[in-house]
Design a protein around this motif. Structure first.
Motif, PDB file in Angstrom:
ATOM      1  N   ALA A   1      14.905 -10.044 -10.774  1.00  0.00           N
ATOM      2  CA  ALA A   1      15.520  -8.739 -11.483  1.00  0.00           C
ATOM      3  C   ALA A   1      14.715  -7.521 -10.728  1.00  0.00           C
ATOM      4  O   ALA A   1      13.869  -7.379 -10.710  1.00  0.00           O
ATOM      5  CB  ALA A   1      15.217  -8.587 -12.992  1.00  0.00           C
ATOM      6  N   PHE A   2      15.694  -6.817 -10.075  1.00  0.00           N
ATOM      7  CA  PHE A   2      15.301  -5.603  -9.271  1.00  0.00           C
ATOM      8  C   PHE A   2      14.828  -4.344 -10.018  1.00  0.00           C
ATOM      9  O   PHE A   2      15.415  -4.130 -10.936  1.00  0.00           O
ATOM     10  CB  PHE A   2      15.861  -5.610  -7.963  1.00  0.00           C
ATOM     11  N   GLY A   3      13.977  -3.593  -9.567  1.00  0.00           N
ATOM     12  CA  GLY A   3      13.585  -2.485 -10.056  1.00  0.00           C
ATOM     13  C   GLY A   3      12.900  -1.337  -9.043  1.00  0.00           C
ATOM     14  O   GLY A   3      12.668  -1.997  -7.912  1.00  0.00           O
ATOM     15  N   SER A   4      12.380  -0.249  -9.712  1.00  0.00           N
ATOM     16  CA  SER A   4      11.778   0.528  -8.508  1.00  0.00           C
ATOM     17  C   SER A   4      10.493   0.874  -9.198  1.00  0.00           C
ATOM     18  O   SER A   4      10.248   1.259 -10.116  1.00  0.00           O
ATOM     19  CB  SER A   4      12.785   1.800  -8.517  1.00  0.00           C
ATOM     20  N   LEU A   5       9.248   0.789  -8.006  1.00  0.00           N
ATOM     21  CA  LEU A   5       8.076   0.908  -8.403  1.00  0.00           C
ATOM     22  C   LEU A   5       7.719   2.498  -8.327  1.00  0.00           C
ATOM     23  O   LEU A   5       7.709   3.059  -7.095  1.00  0.00           O
ATOM     24  CB  LEU A   5       7.089   0.105  -7.446  1.00  0.00           C
ATOM     25  N   GLU A   6       7.356   3.105  -9.497  1.00  0.00           N
ATOM     26  CA  GLU A   6       7.087   4.312  -9.326  1.00  0.00           C
ATOM     27  C   GLU A   6       5.545   4.750  -9.963  1.00  0.00           C
ATOM     28  O   GLU A   6       5.443   4.084 -11.376  1.00  0.00           O
ATOM     29  CB  GLU A   6       8.203   5.153  -9.923  1.00  0.00           C
TER      30      GLU A   6
ATOM     31  N   VAL B   1       0.944  -1.268  -0.149  1.00  0.00           N
ATOM     32  CA  VAL B   1       0.011   0.160  -0.019  1.00  0.00           C
ATOM     33  C   VAL B   1       0.905   1.235  -0.004  1.00  0.00           C
ATOM     34  O   VAL B   1       0.528   2.120  -0.725  1.00  0.00           O
ATOM     35  CB  VAL B   1      -0.920   0.061   1.376  1.00  0.00           C
ATOM     36  N   GLY B   2       1.596   1.449   0.997  1.00  0.00           N
ATOM     37  CA  GLY B   2       2.418   2.653   0.917  1.00  0.00           C
ATOM     38  C   GLY B   2       3.547   2.721   2.042  1.00  0.00           C
ATOM     39  O   GLY B   2       3.870   1.410   2.627  1.00  0.00           O
ATOM     40  N   ILE B   3       4.039   3.722   2.665  1.00  0.00           N
ATOM     41  CA  ILE B   3       4.974   3.983   3.570  1.00  0.00           C
ATOM     42  C   ILE B   3       4.646   5.079   4.487  1.00  0.00           C
ATOM     43  O   ILE B   3       3.977   6.214   4.026  1.00  0.00           O
ATOM     44  CB  ILE B   3       6.270   4.689   2.983  1.00  0.00           C
ATOM     45  N   VAL B   4       4.793   4.962   5.804  1.00  0.00           N
ATOM     46  CA  VAL B   4       4.080   5.971   6.807  1.00  0.00           C
ATOM     47  C   VAL B   4       5.201   7.039   6.674  1.00  0.00           C
ATOM     48  O   VAL B   4       6.420   6.887   6.563  1.00  0.00           O
ATOM     49  CB  VAL B   4       4.409   5.151   8.260  1.00  0.00           C
TER      50      VAL B   4
ATOM     51  N   SER C   1      14.657  -3.846   0.286  1.00  0.00           N
ATOM     52  CA  SER C   1      13.989  -2.940   1.023  1.00  0.00           C
ATOM     53  C   SER C   1      14.115  -3.130   2.560  1.00  0.00           C
ATOM     54  O   SER C   1      13.985  -4.275   2.850  1.00  0.00           O
ATOM     55  CB  SER C   1      12.423  -2.915   0.482  1.00  0.00           C
ATOM     56  N   MET C   2      14.221  -2.054   3.258  1.00  0.00           N
ATOM     57  CA  MET C   2      14.304  -2.456   4.809  1.00  0.00           C
ATOM     58  C   MET C   2      12.711  -2.046   5.247  1.00  0.00           C
ATOM     59  O   MET C   2      12.467  -2.613   6.595  1.00  0.00           O
ATOM     60  CB  MET C   2      15.191  -1.337   5.637  1.00  0.00           C
ATOM     61  N   LEU C   3      11.937  -1.676   4.281  1.00  0.00           N
ATOM     62  CA  LEU C   3      10.357  -1.595   5.005  1.00  0.00           C
ATOM     63  C   LEU C   3       9.305  -2.757   4.877  1.00  0.00           C
ATOM     64  O   LEU C   3       8.690  -2.920   5.643  1.00  0.00           O
ATOM     65  CB  LEU C   3      10.002  -0.394   4.039  1.00  0.00           C
ATOM     66  N   PHE C   4       9.566  -3.692   3.724  1.00  0.00           N
ATOM     67  CA  PHE C   4       9.214  -4.816   3.393  1.00  0.00           C
ATOM     68  C   PHE C   4       9.623  -5.939   3.620  1.00  0.00           C
ATOM     69  O   PHE C   4      11.033  -6.038   2.827  1.00  0.00           O
ATOM     70  CB  PHE C   4       8.253  -4.782   2.040  1.00  0.00           C
TER      71      PHE C   4
ATOM     72  N   ASN D   1       1.975   8.043  -5.468  1.00  0.00           N
ATOM     73  CA  ASN D   1       2.414   9.287  -5.050  1.00  0.00           C
ATOM     74  C   ASN D   1       3.906   9.341  -5.854  1.00  0.00           C
ATOM     75  O   ASN D   1       4.555   8.415  -5.842  1.00  0.00           O
ATOM     76  CB  ASN D   1       2.660   9.211  -3.808  1.00  0.00           C
ATOM     77  N   ALA D   2       4.244  10.585  -6.334  1.00  0.00           N
ATOM     78  CA  ALA D   2       5.420  10.799  -6.971  1.00  0.00           C
ATOM     79  C   ALA D   2       6.559  10.478  -6.369  1.00  0.00           C
ATOM     80  O   ALA D   2       7.457  10.257  -6.739  1.00  0.00           O
ATOM     81  CB  ALA D   2       5.256  12.243  -7.677  1.00  0.00           C
ATOM     82  N   ASN D   3       6.452  10.720  -4.768  1.00  0.00           N
ATOM     83  CA  ASN D   3       7.614  10.635  -3.944  1.00  0.00           C
ATOM     84  C   ASN D   3       7.738   9.285  -3.547  1.00  0.00           C
ATOM     85  O   ASN D   3       8.755   9.028  -2.856  1.00  0.00           O
ATOM     86  CB  ASN D   3       7.506  11.652  -2.773  1.00  0.00           C
ATOM     87  N   THR D   4       6.733   8.295  -3.908  1.00  0.00           N
ATOM     88  CA  THR D   4       7.024   7.097  -3.211  1.00  0.00           C
ATOM     89  C   THR D   4       7.694   5.890  -4.345  1.00  0.00           C
ATOM     90  O   THR D   4       7.258   5.889  -5.426  1.00  0.00           O
ATOM     91  CB  THR D   4       5.627   6.219  -2.954  1.00  0.00           C
ATOM     92  N   LYS D   5       8.757   5.403  -3.705  1.00  0.00           N
ATOM     93  CA  LYS D   5       9.670   4.764  -4.737  1.00  0.00           C
ATOM     94  C   LYS D   5       9.843   3.397  -3.846  1.00  0.00           C
ATOM     95  O   LYS D   5      10.316   3.346  -2.698  1.00  0.00           O
ATOM     96  CB  LYS D   5      11.021   5.302  -5.274  1.00  0.00           C
ATOM     97  N   ILE D   6       9.283   2.154  -4.226  1.00  0.00           N
ATOM     98  CA  ILE D   6       9.429   1.018  -3.677  1.00  0.00           C
ATOM     99  C   ILE D   6      10.290   0.002  -4.401  1.00  0.00           C
ATOM    100  O   ILE D   6      10.130  -0.313  -5.454  1.00  0.00           O
ATOM    101  CB  ILE D   6       7.908   0.458  -3.434  1.00  0.00           C
TER     102      ILE D   6
END
Lengths: 172, 277
Positions: B178-183, B146-149, B215-218, B164-169
């Protein structure tokens, strides 16, 4: 004077509530994000002191920011509206308007005048708002399209709400 | 001196405008550039309380869907319970050993305010610092990420949604890591895009996308979405991948905040590394 003041507060709360509870929940598309709360700034009396208008616009923006977790965003945008409104009114209003202390509305200035007035200031507001929101020029044209479509939609809602709520104000 | 006073008198509206505008740009800049700057701290969750009231009224309309999603989640979790498995020859006993140590905690929360059609969308949830939530924790729904606090008050938190434009997961393609960034590109709340996947990596439509181990968040391997369409631009080194998100943000009601127990340790180690340069 007190009655005027109370009317302002009631109108302010009413417009903010409409924006937060109704308009924000429409969510038609990512390109249609109407912000109609600036109608509060648009409809302040023409004789109101410019510094009052500017302060009130920033306050309106602050309230909107509080409720949409976007610090400074709405404040910056509606501040621009409050400041440039003064210049536009000096240019577009006659002496009689100032003497009669009218508030800009369809009932007082006519449909075309009000639509142009609302269109220009809404365009200014939405331009500042959407470009600050994305905070970069990366998606310049996409944001531009977002500004144009949302402005048209906002003005449509503002004009319709004017026709609905403020029609019989003068005849009272 | 008299000129100065006259100057202030003549332009006081402009000065007022300028000062307030400067102020709003400063807080906007701080919010966009420093994760720590927390607007919610200043407003004390006042807006969240308002949305909580509104939400408790409108919640009744979505009860049926909410029950359905909770039931399907229950069913899924039940199927993962030990007694749902056939004991294949040997007995499994649970010992509190040093080999498996819990790394992630889940805190359940309800969505009290949400949007999907803005360029930068935020979600407000009804749990805050009193329940152990801190900024920069990952948030998932029952279907996916869903997102980041971003900011926390005592009873509420604001979540920067994946829309959100500032969220990169940090994500990866499940089959070959193969990794990438979700934007999110701001077009459609059902789709996002996965960037920076090298173009020599073979991918096909409907490949699942999961969270990566960077990711340290998930936790690693949480579902995010699946590849809806992909193409290669000749001038670019990367695939351009359109991801269909599993989470339906428009109907989001229940979420879980993820607490990474080892995060501070990992972060401290990585910060030490930065200090070496």
């Amino acid at each position: 004077m007190i009655i005027d003041f109370l009317t302002f507060i009631i109108r302010f709360v009413f417009i903010i509530l409409i924006q937060l509870l109704v308009i924000n929940n429409i969510e038609l598309d990512t390109y249609l994000n109407p912000y109609i709360y600036i109608v509060f700034i648009l409809s302040l009396p023409v004789t109101m002191k410019p510094w009052m208008v500017v302060s009130l616009s920033f306050f309106t923006g602050l309230v909107m920011d509080t409720f949409s977790s976007t610090p400074g965003l709405h404040m910056a945008a509606s501040g621009f509206v409050g400041y440039f409104r003064n210049f536009y009114l000096e240019f577009a209003c006659s002496k009689e308007d100032f003497e009669k202390q009218i508030s800009p509305a369809i009932s007082s200035k006519g449909f075309v005048w009000f639509t142009v007035y609302a269109l220009l200031l809404t365009l200014l507001h939405h331009t500042v708002l959407f470009y600050l929101e994305i905070y970069s020029l990366n998606e310049f044209f996409r944001t531009f399209f977002r500004v144009i479509s949302s402005t048209l939609f906002s003005v449509l809602i503002i004009v319709i709400s004017q026709l609905l709520f403020f029609k019989n104000k003068e005849s009272r | 001196m008299r000129n100065l006073i006259f100057f202030f008198y003549k332009y006081y509206t402009f000065i007022l405008f300028f000062v307030l505008e400067l102020f709003s740009f400063v807080i906007l800049y701080q919010y966009n550039h420093y994760q720590r700057a927390s607007f919610l701290n200043y407003t004390g969750g006042m807006a969240s309380g308002f949305y909580e009231t509104v939400n408790s009224t409108t919640n009744y309309f979505g009860l049926r869907n909410m029950n359905d999603s909770l039931m399907s989640e229950n069913a899924r979790l039940r199927s993962q319970m030990l007694n749902a498995y056939y004991q294949n020859g040997f007995t499994q006993t649970s010992i509190s050993d040093t080999l498996y140590k819990q790394q992630y905690d889940y805190i359940s929360a309800n969505v009290v305010n949400n949007s999907v059609s803005k360029r930068n969308n935020y979600i407000t949830i009804d749990k805050g610092s009193k329940h152990g939530i801190k900024p920069d924790m990952g948030v998932i729904g029952s279907n996916g990420v869903v997102g980041i606090v971003t900011s926390v008050s005592s009873h509420f938190s604001t979540v920067r949604s994946a829309l959100n434009a500032n969220t990169k997961i940090s994500c990866m393609v499940q089959k070959n890591n193969a990794f990438g960034s979700l934007e999110w590109n701001g077009d459609d709340p059902k789709f996002s895009s996965l960037k920076y996947v090298n173009k020599h990596v073979p991918i096909t439509t409907n490949d699942p996308i999961v969270t990566s181990n960077f990711s340290m968040l998930f936790p690693e391997g949480l579902p995010v979405g699946k590849i809806y369409a992909h193409s290669i631009d000749a001038s670019d080194n990367f695939h351009s991948i359109k991801v269909e998100l599993y989470t339906d943000f428009a109907t989001l009601k229940n979420v879980y905040v993820i607490r990474n127990i080892f995060k501070d340790e990992q972060q401290m180690l990585q910060n030490n590394l930065k200090g070496d340069h």
